[in-house]
Design an enzyme around this catalytic site. Structure first.
Site, short mmCIF file in Angstrom:
data_model
loop_
_atom_site.label_atom_id
_atom_site.label_comp_id
_atom_site.label_asym_id
_atom_site.label_seq_id
_atom_site.Cartn_x
_atom_site.Cartn_y
_atom_site.Cartn_z
CB SER A 1 -0.91 0.01 1.24
OG SER A 1 -1.58 1.25 1.37
CE1 TYR B 1 -6.46 4.97 -2.59
CE2 TYR B 1 -4.70 4.43 -1.06
CZ TYR B 1 -5.99 4.26 -1.51
OH TYR B 1 -6.82 3.37 -0.87
CB THR C 1 -6.51 2.54 -5.47
OG1 THR C 1 -5.86 1.35 -5.00
CG2 THR C 1 -7.91 2.60 -4.90
CE LYS D 1 -7.10 -3.32 -4.30
NZ LYS D 1 -8.16 -2.53 -3.61
CG HIS E 1 -11.41 0.56 -1.30
ND1 HIS E 1 -10.66 1.25 -2.22
CD2 HIS E 1 -10.78 0.76 -0.10
CE1 HIS E 1 -9.65 1.86 -1.63
NE2 HIS E 1 -9.69 1.57 -0.34
#
Length: 376
Positions: free
Chosen positions: A116, A144, A170, A244, A268
């Protein structure tokens, strides 16, 4: 090198549900609200799980399955099995070793790992732990897009230099979901835990609002990513870019048209839009939309090897699991994550044998009976 806390899996844990139950007992209310909660009334969170159960298996008997395997080709690499770890933020909330323990476990079990952006451990430290194992799977970095393109570019360059093999952008969270459970718990990060890979990112400058304007629509969403931003990201990196958070077949077609490397069907984990379609529901249409032009992966509610089998039969190239890894991490650090992965792989192999499938190509050829209307 990070020295891991040595632990063993507690007695009596035989499946992922056992791991979850024990993890809930061990985590405080603050951490459990974050890891266990979903958006709104948590309808999608719960439905993700039951949607896999709704698909039924129709086994074949007396098939030749000796000598079978679970290998899968994905983005130019051959992986030992199709089970990967989804990106989960702030893993040091669950265990002092955090993402490093997860990385060692995933590498040892030949599982792919997606780190992440909001990891609580530097991305270079995680890469060093993961890439050192010769039997490792794929190492990807979840991204992100930040309001500062220069910072995003630098973050991508760090991931490239550290040895990450793909970027997973994402796209389903331009804003955070309405997470009632976190609000009730008053969730906050404890001292010493933060998104360390975002250190140095300047605060997003706020736009002045006129009377009656929305802070969301007239300020925050000006920085939300668009298709043009995806193409910009593709232009600044040598790594393949996956998206994603795709649930709609039209989005899948558009992604294929601009040459993304893969898709992750994801809602999510039920943490953004409550009552969104489940991933088990969305997967077949997304697979059909891309017509084999790129791999499709899926996450959300996968807790059994039978779930993994069903996902592959519905057209997924691989699956990702998030919360189960956190449960294992909470219970026994690296050993707990490894145990979760081992359970899933063992259950997948048993399911393949009982379904008469020797390889994942055989699984992909299986036709699943359609779930009854109303429980899909």
């Amino acid at each position: 090198m990070h020295t891991l806390k040595r632990q063993s899996v507690p007695a009596g844990i035989v499946n992922l549900a056992d791991h979850e139950q024990l993890a809930q007992q061990r985590l405080d209310d603050n951490a459990w609200a974050y890891f266990g909660g979903g958006a709104g009334d948590e309808i999608t969170l719960q439905a993700n799980r039951t949607a896999w159960d709704a698909w039924r298996l129709q086994p074949r008997v007396l098939q030749r399955v000796a000598g079978g395997h679970t290998r899968v080709a994905l983005l130019g690499r051959t992986l030992a099995h199709p089970i990967m770890l989804a990106p989960v933020a702030f893993q040091r909330l669950a265990h002092v070793d955090g993402e490093v323990a997860t990385a060692y476990a995933a590498a040892a079990l030949g599982a792919g790992m997606v780190l992440s952006t909001q990891a609580s451990t530097p991305l270079e430290t995680v890469a060093d732990a993961f890439l050192a194992d010769p039997g490792r799977g794929a190492l990807w970095f979840q991204l992100y897009l930040q309001h500062d393109r220069g910072f995003t570019r630098a973050l991508v360059q760090r991931a490239e230099a550290a040895g990450y093999e793909a970027l997973v952008l994402t796209v389903d969270a331009p804003v955070s979901g309405i997470r009632d459970r976190e609000r009730r718990a008053g969730f906050q990060l404890p001292p010493g835990i933060r998104a360390v890979n975002l250190d140095g990112l300047a605060p997003r400058p706020a736009r002045p609002l006129q009377g009656g304007q929305s802070a969301l629509f007239h300020d925050l969403l000006h920085d939300a990513p668009t298709w043009e931003d995806v193409q910009w990201l593709q232009s600044i990196t040598r790594l393949p870019v996956l998206l994603k958070g795709v649930l709609h077949p039209e989005d899948a077609r558009q992604a294929a048209a601009i040459g993304v490397a893969g898709l992750v069907v994801s809602n999510h984990g039920g943490r953004t839009l409550d009552t969104a379609i489940t991933t088990a529901q969305a997967l077949p249409a997304v697979v059909q939309a891309v017509e084999g032009r790129l791999p499709v992966l899926v996450d959300g509610g996968i807790r059994r090897g039978t779930d993994v089998f069903k996902a592959l039969a519905l057209g997924a190239s691989a699956v990702l699991v998030g919360r189960p890894a956190i449960h294992g991490l909470t219970n026994a650090g690296a050993a707990g994550v490894a145990h979760v992965l081992r359970l899933l792989r063992d259950e997948l192999e048993a399911t393949m044998a009982l379904m008469g499938c020797a390889t994942l190509a055989d699984v992909a050829a299986v036709s699943l009976p359609m779930p009854p209307l109303g429980i899909r």
